[in-house]
Design an enzyme around this catalytic site. Structure first.
Site, PDB file in Angstrom:
ATOM      1  CD  GLU A 118      38.895  39.262  44.867  1.00 43.55           C
ATOM      2  OE1 GLU A 118      39.843  39.936  45.379  1.00 43.55           O
ATOM      3  OE2 GLU A 118      39.019  38.009  44.635  1.00 43.55           O
ATOM      4  CG  PHE A 167      35.274  37.843  47.081  1.00 42.53           C
ATOM      5  CD1 PHE A 167      35.464  38.102  48.488  1.00 42.53           C
ATOM      6  CD2 PHE A 167      34.922  36.929  46.364  1.00 42.53           C
ATOM      7  CE1 PHE A 167      35.685  36.788  49.314  1.00 42.53           C
ATOM      8  CE2 PHE A 167      35.240  35.640  47.146  1.00 42.53           C
ATOM      9  CZ  PHE A 167      35.539  35.402  48.507  1.00 42.53           C
TER      10      PHE A 167
END
Lengths: 346, 283
Positions: free
Chosen positions: A89, A114
């Protein structure tokens, strides 16, 4: 409910939930149940494809969650404009920033936990501080999975509201999601949008056929004289359902839908909450700390508007795993739970 | 099922333990009609060797200070670990059918506060190895000879935190840390090697300062040898065992299916899967 805190010296006891207590956990990928509404498949993916046909600046990035954020629709339509970044991410966000610097409008998708927890510093410095037009679109907002805290983004507003430049959007339904996409593109700056994906209910037009999403605007979907509910996300659906139900008992509930959490439409909120004689209730799929409720409370208090005021939202705790209907009842965000809270306050 | 627990049968073979773990995982999948059963079937041999060959633990005292710590970084593999914990006698078999039920101790994603034997709350992927570094540092500081095992997935190799932890473990010469990578080449959006390739993987770990082995993760003899090497190696460095596994291993009609993060299992196929297993029960 079982209260759980980590204690390395705890005594473990076998536990067989009673049949009345036990239920089936919703799969992480399950769509939100919405009885009585038509469902639209993948509104985000299709809206993004439509927008991308006339705007070559749009690209899509995902962190191994294209299928679970409806970005696979875009990937199939524009494979050359889709970037699979893998389960990474932070680099997805940094790379989106890099592409934005070179003139693209990246839509970057992952789960809300996330983006808000892992990628926060990268969003703050690479995107928000530079005011770059990266659109971060995240599935599983708030309590929309029964998988437990690892996937329940119950504090994403609280995390992101403190970030200058970042616009925060919490759409209610398929219409909101689809209409938000062109608005996000038109907005020259970073946006964090919560995503409802899969089969998404079409809610608002059933109650308010003229509704049109506008970035930064709250819209009154339904008027009422006893209660004003200010809601975002699927809690607007719950508020509308509660209002229809309450009407049978002679309780008149107005619903103000506030899909842009930041910047907040303070003018509309003050005008509505300033009408005398109504209980004002905020309703959000988020912890009561740092979200829509506190944003509205702050707006009212600093402007000297002080109606009787209550907040509906998730408690300040890590939530249980379990089936979504069970959890929505348990934590007070089901239609039934909303109604009983409002009745108790009237 | 009732009666004597499998954990009370000390002479059971490792292939049989793996079979028992597979069967329990399928039963749990059957309870919910879903679950990460493909991953569980694939990693069953690794768990059998872990819990019935490699790990020191006391089934009646899951928090025994001298136990080897087994961290499930991949929270969604809980269905597999619950099966191993039941097989090991740490969890009672009667709780198997509560898998995924409200207020069960066996939630679909593994969490430390719910389940004995579940050392950490995994599921936010890429965190287990870093926690393992800290536990290994702490055990060394306490002169506790226990090992830390971290089970992670190939998908987690994409997370930067994995490589921060890998570098840290080597820097601190954590010879009491063993990382197991379940390489089934499958993650949420597709094949791991096509999503974000980590190859050449063994070379990467070696370059990061780790003692590196790569084995067929469905070959129990190879796993036993690799786990023995990892524990007994005198080198002052952390150890990794990359285990190439086959999703759905042990149930041919599922092995042959197009693979996905959630392997498709039709409602009538759970029993069929159990029947296939029952026909292939090892001694």
């Amino acid at each position: 409910m079982v209260t759980r805190t980590y204690d390395p010296h705890r005594k473990w006891e076998p536990r067989i939930p009673t049949p009345g207590e036990g239920g089936k956990t919703s799969a992480m990928i399950a769509s939100l149940a919405a009885e009585g509404y038509d469902a639209v498949p993948a509104p985000f993916g299709h809206a993004l494809v439509a927008q991308a046909r006339s705007d070559a600046r749009i690209v899509g990035l995902t962190a191994d969650l294209a299928k679970y954020t409806d970005l696979h629709i875009f990937a199939e339509a524009f494979p050359e404009r889709f970037y699979q970044m893998g389960m990474a991410e932070q680099v997805m966000i940094s790379a989106a920033a890099g592409m934005a610097r070179e003139g693209f409008i990246p839509f970057a998708t992952t789960y809300a936990v996330f983006a808000s927890r892992r990628a926060y510093d990268f969003i703050a410095m690479a995107i928000a501080e530079e005011n770059l037009p990266v659109k971060i679109v995240c599935a599983l907002p708030g309590l929309t999975t029964g998988y437990g805290p690892s996937h329940q983004a119950t504090e994403d507003f609280a995390i992101f509201r403190g970030l200058p430049n970042l616009t925060i959007v919490d759409p209610c339904d398929a219409i909101d999601v689809a209409q938000a996409v062109p608005a996000l593109v038109a907005h020259d700056g970073p946006v964090y949008m919560r995503l409802l994906r899969g089969k998404v209910p079409s809610v608002i037009h059933k109650h308010c056929p003229d509704y049109q999403f506008e970035l930064g605007k709250a819209k009154l979907l339904r008027d009422g004289k006893d209660v004003l509910v200010i809601a975002s996300g699927f809690m607007t659906m719950r508020a509308l359902d509660a209002a229809v139900e309450a009407e049978k008992d002679g309780i008149s509930i107005a619903v103000l839908h506030c899909p842009t959490i930041k910047p907040l439409d303070t003018d509309t909120i003050l005008a509505q909450a300033g009408q005398p004689g109504r209980l004002v209730v905020t309703a959000e799929n988020h912890t009561r700390i740092g979200g829509l409720g506190e944003a509205v409370a702050s707006t009212l208090l600093t402007n000297g508007v002080t109606p009787k005021f209550r907040m509906i939202g998730l408690p300040d705790q890590f939530l249980d795993a379990g089936a979504l209907p069970t959890l929505h009842d348990r934590y007070g965000i089901s239609t039934t739970a909303i109604l009983s809270q409002i009745r108790g306050w009237l | 099922m009732s009666g004597i627990s499998a954990s009370q049968l000390p002479n059971m073979s490792l292939p049989r333990r793996a079979w028992e773990i597979r069967r329990k995982a399928v039963r749990m999948g059957q309870v919910q009609g879903q679950g990460y059963v493909g991953q569980a079937l694939g990693v069953a041999d690794v768990l059998a060797v872990s819990y019935f060959h490699a790990l020191n633990y006391r089934a009646d005292d899951p928090e025994w200070a001298g136990r080897d710590r087994f961290l499930l970084s991949i929270g969604h593999y809980a269905i597999a670990l619950y099966s191993a914990l039941i097989e090991a006698g740490i969890l009672p078999d009667q709780e198997l059918e509560t898998y995924g039920a409200d207020d069960s101790r066996l939630p679909m994603s593994g969490m430390a506060a719910y389940t004995p034997g579940m050392e950490i709350t995994g599921g936010s992927l890429g965190q287990g190895l870093g926690i393992g570094v800290g536990m290994a540092l702490a055990l060394r500081a306490k002169n506790n000879p226990a090992f830390v095992f971290n089970l992670m997935s190939d998908g987690e190799l994409g997370e930067g935190s994995t490589w921060e932890a890998a570098m840290s473990a080597a820097h601190h010469k954590l010879s009491n840390l063993i990382c197991i990578v379940d390489f089934n080449d499958q993650q949420a959006d597709g094949k791991s090697t096509q999503t974000l390739s980590a190859e050449p993987l063994a070379d990467k770990w070696a370059a990061f300062g780790w003692h590196t082995q790569r084995v067929d993760g469905n070959d129990i003899d190879a796993l036993v040898a690799a786990f023995d090497t990892a524990r007994n190696l005198p080198d002052p460095k952390p150890r990794v065992i990359i285990c190439d596994t086959l999703m759905c291993k042990g149930i041919p009609f599922l092995e042959a299916r197009e693979m996905a993060h959630f392997v498709r299992v039709e409602p009538d196929e759970w029993q069929k899967a159990l029947d296939v297993l029952d026909e292939t029960r090892p001694a």
